[in-house]
Design a protein around this motif. Structure first.
Motif, short mmCIF file in Angstrom:
data_model
loop_
_atom_site.label_atom_id
_atom_site.label_comp_id
_atom_site.label_asym_id
_atom_site.label_seq_id
_atom_site.Cartn_x
_atom_site.Cartn_y
_atom_site.Cartn_z
N SER A 137 0.87 -1.26 0.07
CA SER A 137 -0.02 0.05 0.16
C SER A 137 0.93 1.27 -0.16
O SER A 137 0.73 2.33 -0.70
CB SER A 137 -1.01 0.05 1.14
OG SER A 137 -1.89 -1.06 1.12
N TYR A 166 2.41 1.72 -3.50
CA TYR A 166 1.48 2.01 -4.31
C TYR A 166 1.28 3.85 -4.27
O TYR A 166 1.25 4.44 -5.19
CB TYR A 166 -0.02 1.53 -3.97
CG TYR A 166 -0.70 1.08 -5.26
CD1 TYR A 166 -0.53 -0.08 -5.74
CD2 TYR A 166 -1.45 1.97 -5.64
CE1 TYR A 166 -1.37 -0.26 -6.93
CE2 TYR A 166 -2.34 1.73 -6.85
CZ TYR A 166 -2.17 0.59 -7.59
OH TYR A 166 -2.92 0.25 -8.54
N PHE A 195 -3.64 4.43 -1.23
CA PHE A 195 -3.54 3.84 -0.29
C PHE A 195 -4.59 2.73 -0.02
O PHE A 195 -4.41 1.75 0.61
CB PHE A 195 -3.64 4.72 1.10
CG PHE A 195 -2.95 3.94 2.29
CD1 PHE A 195 -1.57 3.56 2.58
CD2 PHE A 195 -3.91 3.47 3.38
CE1 PHE A 195 -1.29 2.66 3.45
CE2 PHE A 195 -3.31 2.79 4.38
CZ PHE A 195 -2.12 2.36 4.72
N LYS A 196 -5.93 3.19 -0.24
CA LYS A 196 -6.94 2.43 -0.14
C LYS A 196 -7.38 1.49 -1.54
O LYS A 196 -8.39 0.91 -1.80
CB LYS A 196 -8.18 3.21 0.21
CG LYS A 196 -8.04 3.81 1.53
CD LYS A 196 -9.45 4.33 1.86
CE LYS A 196 -9.86 5.32 0.84
NZ LYS A 196 -11.31 5.96 1.36
N THR A 225 -2.90 -5.81 -0.68
CA THR A 225 -2.75 -4.51 -0.13
C THR A 225 -3.41 -4.57 1.12
O THR A 225 -4.39 -5.56 1.27
CB THR A 225 -3.38 -3.45 -1.01
OG1 THR A 225 -4.82 -3.87 -1.17
CG2 THR A 225 -2.63 -3.42 -2.31
N VAL A 256 -6.08 0.82 8.48
CA VAL A 256 -6.20 1.89 7.34
C VAL A 256 -6.70 3.21 7.46
O VAL A 256 -6.06 4.03 6.92
CB VAL A 256 -7.01 0.86 6.43
CG1 VAL A 256 -7.28 1.82 5.07
CG2 VAL A 256 -6.41 -0.38 5.99
N THR A 269 -4.25 6.32 6.51
CA THR A 269 -4.98 7.27 5.74
C THR A 269 -4.95 8.85 6.25
O THR A 269 -4.57 9.70 5.37
CB THR A 269 -6.30 7.04 5.19
OG1 THR A 269 -6.12 5.76 4.41
CG2 THR A 269 -6.78 7.84 4.12
#
Length: 303
Positions: free
Chosen positions: A83, A86, A235-236, A257, A283, A287
């Protein structure tokens, strides 16, 4: 002819005698929707993260056991690594390339409307359709490998090599997001005074220098907004990697992820809802941290 000060019009009694709670009555439908579909699920996720609940079984309170398990879960660290990679791979491209694309299509020349629509088409296309198209292109028997073989190169394992698969998913995300952020930049560029460019041109500044001295400072706040939105979205990420790597997250789960891990752990008849909720809270925290870092960096530049 009459003189004197004009009288204020009389307000009907029904209007004067409105309830003090009238504004809240207008806000109530929207607040109920937010509370029912956003606030309650969030609070429920936080509560479940401290339980051992499963899909069809009410859980018991276990304290921070789920969070302790995260620390020793190798798949969690794999998902966190992917993640973050990414974000590092996608966000810079989605900040710079759409700006250059917006500058390219900002001019007025024949056919510009067609190009704007063409660049925006991936945005309105379904992510599932886009993902499947790219899978067909990058498959071992897909179009790209067929072309590579035709010109003398061997097959490239875009969807079998873990690192190439992750890079391929990043390429899909960038390709799909270019048009959206291009529109955002076009709106910002429309507010840049043309006089600034003309003044720089008179001073002998070329196109590159005008870009750095006029365009970039003028759209810097928009670049921060794009960076924040792209960071959260990257990230998501779920759909692109899921469609290209499959539900297992690629060979050996190396491309999983964090959001994919939440789906793997929390779904099914024996889904570990409590552990998946703990993953979801992590998460959310990361975030939120990414957004705060972007905003803090912007404040330092303004200071």
């Amino acid at each position: 002819m009459t003189t004197g000060t004009a009288r204020a019009p009389k307000v009907p009694g029904a209007v004067r005698r409105h309830l003090p709670t009238s504004p809240w009555l207008f806000l109530a439908p929207g607040l109920l929707i937010v509370a029912g579909f956003s606030l309650y699920p969030f609070l429920s996720t936080v509560v479940n993260s401290f339980t051992d609940s499963r899909t069809l079984v009410a859980g018991q309170y276990v304290g921070g056991a789920n969070y302790q398990e995260l620390i020793h879960d190798a798949m969690f660290w794999t998902g966190l690594r992917n993640s973050l990679l990414y974000v590092l791979g996608v966000v810079p491209l989605l900040v710079i390339l759409p700006l250059l694309l917006a500058l390219l299509v900002q001019g007025r020349f024949p056919g510009i409307t067609f190009f704007r629509a063409a660049f925006y088409t991936p945005v309105v296309a379904s992510v599932v359709v886009v993902g499947l198209i790219w899978v067909w292109l990058l498959d071992d028997r897909g179009l790209i490998n067929a072309v590579l073989e035709a010109v003398g190169f061997g097959k490239v394992g875009f969807l079998s090599d873990p690192w190439l698969l992750l890079l391929s998913a990043m390429a899909v995300t960038v390709w799909k997001g270019l048009g959206y952020y291009m529109i955002v930049y076009l709106a910002a560029l429309a507010n840049v005074p043309r006089e600034l460019h003309e003044a720089c041109a008179v001073d002998g500044a070329g196109a590159v220098r005008r870009f750095w001295t006029v365009t970039v400072p003028a759209v810097r706040s928009t670049m921060v907004l794009v960076a924040a939105l792209a960071s959260v979205g990257a990230f998501k990420v779920f759909s692109e990697v899921y469609l290209m790597a499959g539900p297992t997250g690629g060979p050996g789960g190396e491309d999983t992820t964090l959001v994919m891990l939440v789906q793997q752990v929390g779904t099914g008849l024996n889904g570990r809802v409590g552990y998946a909720s703990a993953l979801s809270v992590v998460v959310f925290v990361i975030t939120l941290g990414l957004m705060l870092l972007v905003l803090r960096a912007n404040r330092k530049e303004d200071a």
